[in-house]
Design a protein around this motif. Structure first.
Motif, PDB file in Angstrom:
ATOM      1  N   ASP A  20      35.639  42.868  50.382  1.00  0.00           N
ATOM      2  CA  ASP A  20      36.777  43.777  50.190  1.00  0.00           C
ATOM      3  C   ASP A  20      37.233  43.858  48.731  1.00  0.00           C
ATOM      4  N   GLY A  21      36.513  43.211  47.815  1.00  0.00           N
ATOM      5  CA  GLY A  21      36.937  43.164  46.408  1.00  0.00           C
ATOM      6  C   GLY A  21      37.649  41.845  46.134  1.00  0.00           C
ATOM      7  N   ILE A  22      37.424  41.257  44.938  1.00  0.00           N
ATOM      8  CA  ILE A  22      38.011  39.934  44.681  1.00  0.00           C
ATOM      9  C   ILE A  22      39.528  39.943  44.734  1.00  0.00           C
ATOM     10  N   GLY A  23      40.154  41.089  44.390  1.00  0.00           N
ATOM     11  CA  GLY A  23      41.616  41.173  44.436  1.00  0.00           C
ATOM     12  C   GLY A  23      42.134  40.821  45.815  1.00  0.00           C
ATOM     13  N   SER A  24      41.374  41.166  46.824  1.00  0.00           N
ATOM     14  CA  SER A  24      41.752  40.852  48.196  1.00  0.00           C
ATOM     15  C   SER A  24      41.085  39.556  48.668  1.00  0.00           C
ATOM     16  N   ASP A  25      39.794  39.409  48.388  1.00  0.00           N
ATOM     17  CA  ASP A  25      39.056  38.258  48.927  1.00  0.00           C
ATOM     18  C   ASP A  25      39.524  36.925  48.346  1.00  0.00           C
ATOM     19  N   LEU A  26      39.865  36.913  47.069  1.00  0.00           N
ATOM     20  CA  LEU A  26      40.325  35.665  46.466  1.00  0.00           C
ATOM     21  C   LEU A  26      41.595  35.151  47.161  1.00  0.00           C
ATOM     22  N   HIS A  27      42.393  36.079  47.666  1.00  0.00           N
ATOM     23  CA  HIS A  27      43.589  35.671  48.420  1.00  0.00           C
ATOM     24  C   HIS A  27      43.231  34.820  49.634  1.00  0.00           C
ATOM     25  N   HIS A  28      42.090  35.097  50.249  1.00  0.00           N
ATOM     26  CA  HIS A  28      41.694  34.306  51.425  1.00  0.00           C
ATOM     27  C   HIS A  28      41.424  32.858  51.034  1.00  0.00           C
ATOM     28  N   ILE A  29      40.724  32.670  49.922  1.00  0.00           N
ATOM     29  CA  ILE A  29      40.474  31.305  49.441  1.00  0.00           C
ATOM     30  C   ILE A  29      41.803  30.647  49.077  1.00  0.00           C
ATOM     31  N   MET A  30      42.681  31.395  48.412  1.00  0.00           N
ATOM     32  CA  MET A  30      43.983  30.843  48.014  1.00  0.00           C
ATOM     33  C   MET A  30      44.790  30.405  49.226  1.00  0.00           C
ATOM     34  N   GLU A  31      44.827  31.265  50.234  1.00  0.00           N
ATOM     35  CA  GLU A  31      45.621  30.932  51.417  1.00  0.00           C
ATOM     36  C   GLU A  31      45.033  29.749  52.179  1.00  0.00           C
ATOM     37  N   GLU A  32      43.715  29.799  52.389  1.00  0.00           N
ATOM     38  CA  GLU A  32      43.086  28.714  53.159  1.00  0.00           C
ATOM     39  C   GLU A  32      43.135  27.387  52.405  1.00  0.00           C
ATOM     40  N   SER A  33      43.122  27.453  51.077  1.00  0.00           N
ATOM     41  CA  SER A  33      43.094  26.226  50.273  1.00  0.00           C
ATOM     42  C   SER A  33      44.476  25.828  49.765  1.00  0.00           C
ATOM     43  N   GLN A  34      45.487  26.710  49.996  1.00  0.00           N
ATOM     44  CA  GLN A  34      46.849  26.430  49.519  1.00  0.00           C
ATOM     45  C   GLN A  34      46.885  26.245  48.003  1.00  0.00           C
ATOM     46  N   VAL A  35      46.264  27.191  47.306  1.00  0.00           N
ATOM     47  CA  VAL A  35      46.255  27.154  45.846  1.00  0.00           C
ATOM     48  C   VAL A  35      46.530  28.565  45.317  1.00  0.00           C
ATOM     49  N   GLY A  36      46.652  28.694  43.996  1.00  0.00           N
ATOM     50  CA  GLY A  36      46.726  30.005  43.354  1.00  0.00           C
ATOM     51  C   GLY A  36      45.500  30.193  42.480  1.00  0.00           C
ATOM     52  N   ALA A  37      45.465  31.304  41.737  1.00  0.00           N
ATOM     53  CA  ALA A  37      44.322  31.534  40.857  1.00  0.00           C
ATOM     54  C   ALA A  37      44.736  32.418  39.694  1.00  0.00           C
ATOM     55  N   ARG A  38      44.044  32.224  38.569  1.00  0.00           N
ATOM     56  CA  ARG A  38      44.205  33.116  37.427  1.00  0.00           C
ATOM     57  C   ARG A  38      42.830  33.687  37.113  1.00  0.00           C
ATOM     58  N   VAL A  39      42.752  35.011  37.072  1.00  0.00           N
ATOM     59  CA  VAL A  39      41.470  35.663  36.810  1.00  0.00           C
ATOM     60  C   VAL A  39      41.573  36.436  35.503  1.00  0.00           C
ATOM     61  N   ASP A  40      40.570  36.260  34.638  1.00  0.00           N
ATOM     62  CA  ASP A  40      40.523  37.017  33.391  1.00  0.00           C
ATOM     63  C   ASP A  40      39.690  38.271  33.626  1.00  0.00           C
ATOM     64  N   LEU A  41      40.409  39.388  33.655  1.00  0.00           N
ATOM     65  CA  LEU A  41      39.763  40.661  33.978  1.00  0.00           C
ATOM     66  C   LEU A  41      38.532  40.923  33.101  1.00  0.00           C
ATOM     67  N   SER A  42      38.653  40.582  31.814  1.00  0.00           N
ATOM     68  CA  SER A  42      37.556  40.908  30.886  1.00  0.00           C
ATOM     69  C   SER A  42      36.308  40.066  31.151  1.00  0.00           C
ATOM     70  N   GLU A  43      36.425  39.022  31.957  1.00  0.00           N
ATOM     71  CA  GLU A  43      35.257  38.195  32.277  1.00  0.00           C
ATOM     72  C   GLU A  43      34.484  38.707  33.490  1.00  0.00           C
ATOM     73  N   ILE A  44      35.064  39.632  34.220  1.00  0.00           N
ATOM     74  CA  ILE A  44      34.384  40.123  35.429  1.00  0.00           C
ATOM     75  C   ILE A  44      33.080  40.819  35.042  1.00  0.00           C
ATOM     76  N   PRO A  45      31.956  40.389  35.640  1.00  0.00           N
ATOM     77  CA  PRO A  45      30.665  40.954  35.230  1.00  0.00           C
ATOM     78  C   PRO A  45      30.462  42.389  35.722  1.00  0.00           C
ATOM     79  N   LEU A  46      30.173  43.283  34.779  1.00  0.00           N
ATOM     80  CA  LEU A  46      29.961  44.698  35.111  1.00  0.00           C
ATOM     81  C   LEU A  46      28.542  45.093  34.724  1.00  0.00           C
ATOM     82  N   SER A  47      27.886  45.847  35.592  1.00  0.00           N
ATOM     83  CA  SER A  47      26.533  46.314  35.259  1.00  0.00           C
ATOM     84  C   SER A  47      26.632  47.391  34.182  1.00  0.00           C
ATOM     85  N   LYS A  48      25.530  47.577  33.439  1.00  0.00           N
ATOM     86  CA  LYS A  48      25.560  48.621  32.418  1.00  0.00           C
ATOM     87  C   LYS A  48      25.655  50.015  33.060  1.00  0.00           C
ATOM     88  N   GLN A  49      25.109  50.121  34.295  1.00  0.00           N
ATOM     89  CA  GLN A  49      25.191  51.404  34.998  1.00  0.00           C
ATOM     90  C   GLN A  49      26.642  51.741  35.346  1.00  0.00           C
TER      91      GLN A  49
END
Ligand code: ADP
Ligand code: MG
Length: 313
Positions: A216-245
């Motif tokens: 469903d996209g990390i914006g949504s999926d990462l929440h599942h890990i956060m909720e199940e693990s009882q943690v938060g997260a910080r994501v650096d947008l510029s690090e997200i791997p993008l294809s050249k296409q």
């Protein structure tokens, strides 16, 4: 459509059971138990009109994709393939050859990934195609990787590139010209390659604490890990791997690639968290995109936007 029995016979001849396993033909499939292993089971339903449109997707692609999204669930736990079950409700007025093409797509990915089709059910439907796939995998006992294991300080990582599939869907919906980049993106949308081998490698790697697949996209999926693990997260947008296409497609049409990469769905890549001391030795190709915090929020570095991911309801 052929008669039900004839249809099941044709499935049976296309999908022989592997040595030692009883597949299609009896009331149940028989899969021998293996000492020291645990079984993973997951099921997914796809309904015409809600999950796919018959005019958009070819039956071959639909067969491939129905299996792919299920294999990805096994990958997400670090499982090895065991098999799948396919329940179909099919209307009588399908185009000639539709079922055969659907089964070819299902068979090709099943062979490529080593998931034998071991059974299913076939019934008629008044007006819509409905596809229910059940998939089975296995891991050594106690070695399945859950969503609940993430720890404060873990690095958040992904395999592959994100956003290609969602951009492919956007290109289809908007009827963009199908140049090489767009063809690549559309292929990623219709013929995804789940990360089953990679999932097994990660499950065997000490220090991998939690894992899931990105549907469903990390914006949504990462929440599942956060909720199940009882943690938060910080994501650096510029690090997200993008294809050249994806980059060139977005610059051509003035689109935000991170909208696809963070909030788009159906990448079927793996999202996992790993002990920072173990990460440098991890040989599997991956990208570190952030860190697990003591919570509870998901923070985005490098953006004011809140990338939420796909919601089904
Ligand atoms: P039952 O009456 O026990 O439900 P069926 O006639 O539905 O049996 O199925 C006969 C055999 O064919 C079973 O082994 C079943 O698993 C298999 N089968 C039926 N439909 C499918 C399908 N769509 N894909 C794979 N196997 C199927
Ligand atoms: Mg049946």
């Amino acid at each position: 459509m052929k008669g039900e029995f004839e249809f099941i016979e044709s499935i049976r001849s296309m999908f022989p059971a592997p040595e030692g396993v009883e597949g299609i033909g009896d009331d149940c499939a028989i899969i021998p138990q293996q000492e020291g292993w645990e079984t993973l089971v997951s099921t997914d339903m796809l309904v015409e009109g809600s999950h796919f449109l018959m005019d958009d997707i070819t039956p071959y692609q639909l067969g491939w994709k129905a299996a792919a999204s299920n294999f990805s669930d096994i990958a997400a736990m670090g499982g090895a393939p065991v098999g799948s079950f396919l329940a179909l409700a099919l209307p009588h007025d399908l185009p000639v050859g539709w079922e055969e093409e659907f089964l070819k797509g299902y068979r090709d990915i099943s062979e490529e990934y080593g998931f034998p089709l071991l059974g299913g059910d076939t019934t008629s439907s008044k007006d819509r195609v409905c596809i229910c796939v059940t998939v089975l995998g296995k891991t050594p006992s106690g070695r399945s990787v859950r969503r609940s294991g993430a720890k404060d300080g873990d690095l958040v990582c992904v395999t592959g590139f994100l956003g290609d599939s969602a951009a492919g869907l956007a290109a289809i919906l908007h009827g963009y010209e199908r140049d090489e980049d767009v063809k690549y993106l559309i292929d990623k949308h219709y013929l995804p390659h789940p990360r089953v081998r990679e999932g097994q490698a990660l499950a065997a790697w000490p220090g991998v604490h939690s894992m899931m697949d990105i549907s469903d996209g990390i914006g949504s999926d990462l929440h599942h890990i956060m909720e199940e693990s009882q943690v938060g997260a910080r994501v650096d947008l510029s690090e997200i791997p993008l294809s050249k296409q994806l980059r060139s497609f977005c610059s051509r049409y003035g689109l935000d690639p991170y909208e696809f990469a963070a909030a788009g769905g159906e990448d079927y890549e793996l999202l996992f968290t790993i002990d920072p001391e173990a990460e440098p030795d991890l040989e599997l190709p991956h990208t570190v995109i952030g860190t697990i915090t003591d919570g509870p929020e998901l923070e985005w570095d490098g953006s004011e936007k809140d990338y939420m991911g796909f919601r089904h309801f």
